[in-house]
Write an enzyme that holds these catalytic residues in place. Sequence first.
Site, PDB file in Angstrom:
ATOM      1  N   CYS A  49       0.840  -1.204   0.000  1.00  0.00           N
ATOM      2  CA  CYS A  49       0.000   0.000   0.000  1.00  0.00           C
ATOM      3  C   CYS A  49       0.871   1.247   0.000  1.00  0.00           C
ATOM      4  O   CYS A  49       1.770   1.381   0.825  1.00  0.00           O
ATOM      5  CB  CYS A  49      -0.923   0.001   1.219  1.00  0.00           C
ATOM      6  SG  CYS A  49      -2.069   1.412   1.218  1.00  0.00           S
ATOM      7  N   CYS A  51      -0.476   4.381   0.297  1.00  0.00           N
ATOM      8  CA  CYS A  51      -1.179   5.534   0.864  1.00  0.00           C
ATOM      9  C   CYS A  51      -0.309   6.237   1.906  1.00  0.00           C
ATOM     10  O   CYS A  51       0.606   5.641   2.470  1.00  0.00           O
ATOM     11  CB  CYS A  51      -2.537   5.135   1.443  1.00  0.00           C
ATOM     12  SG  CYS A  51      -2.498   4.494   3.112  1.00  0.00           S
ATOM     13  N   CYS A  54      -0.685   4.703   5.968  1.00  0.00           N
ATOM     14  CA  CYS A  54      -0.160   3.437   6.477  1.00  0.00           C
ATOM     15  C   CYS A  54       1.254   3.579   7.029  1.00  0.00           C
ATOM     16  O   CYS A  54       2.077   4.342   6.501  1.00  0.00           O
ATOM     17  CB  CYS A  54      -0.133   2.381   5.365  1.00  0.00           C
ATOM     18  SG  CYS A  54      -1.734   1.636   5.004  1.00  0.00           S
TER      19      CYS A  54
END
Length: 190
Positions: A49, A51, A54
């Site tokens: 991930c 993003c 995170c």
Amino acid sequence: MSTRLLHPSFQNGIRKGGGENAGGILTCKCSDRPVKVKVSGGIAHNHACGCTKCWKPQGAAFSVVAVAPSENVSVIENSDKLVVVDRSALIQRHACGACGTHMHGPVEREHAFQGLSFIHPELLDNNSWPEPGFAAFVSSIIEAGVDPSEMEGIRATFKDLGLEPYDCLSPALMDYLATWTAKKNGVLHQ
């Protein structure tokens, strides 16, 4: 091919996961009184991930994150060290206040992911967790400071690793979200 550190567990290719994933104990990075979280049972939708929310290991552009049913996730040691990173976020990321490691992130409000907790499988005390299956929110790493000129190489590296890069979630998870919304709005019936 990108030379950027995507995630430490990807440096020598993707480790094939265990078929008998039964959870384990997540441990934060503290040497003194580490937070420990028990995950009873398997995890799903393991992925890279990008993003900006995170937790990522030092120097990594991506996290590795999966989900488990929230009822299978419990803090077993040093819960007093946990703080919620952002109470307004959908995922209530509980991080160790000392080392900053995100330990678990339940989704508690009404949402297709309600009842799931996001975890970082690399923190488990075993290697039986399933390998990542895709890369999500890849373009989001630009928001964290990665030069856009690196993106072609990063996507190519993910493809070489066998992980399809998406700028959202995988098609199966996006279909799940859309189905939940359609049912909630009465467009589809149970």
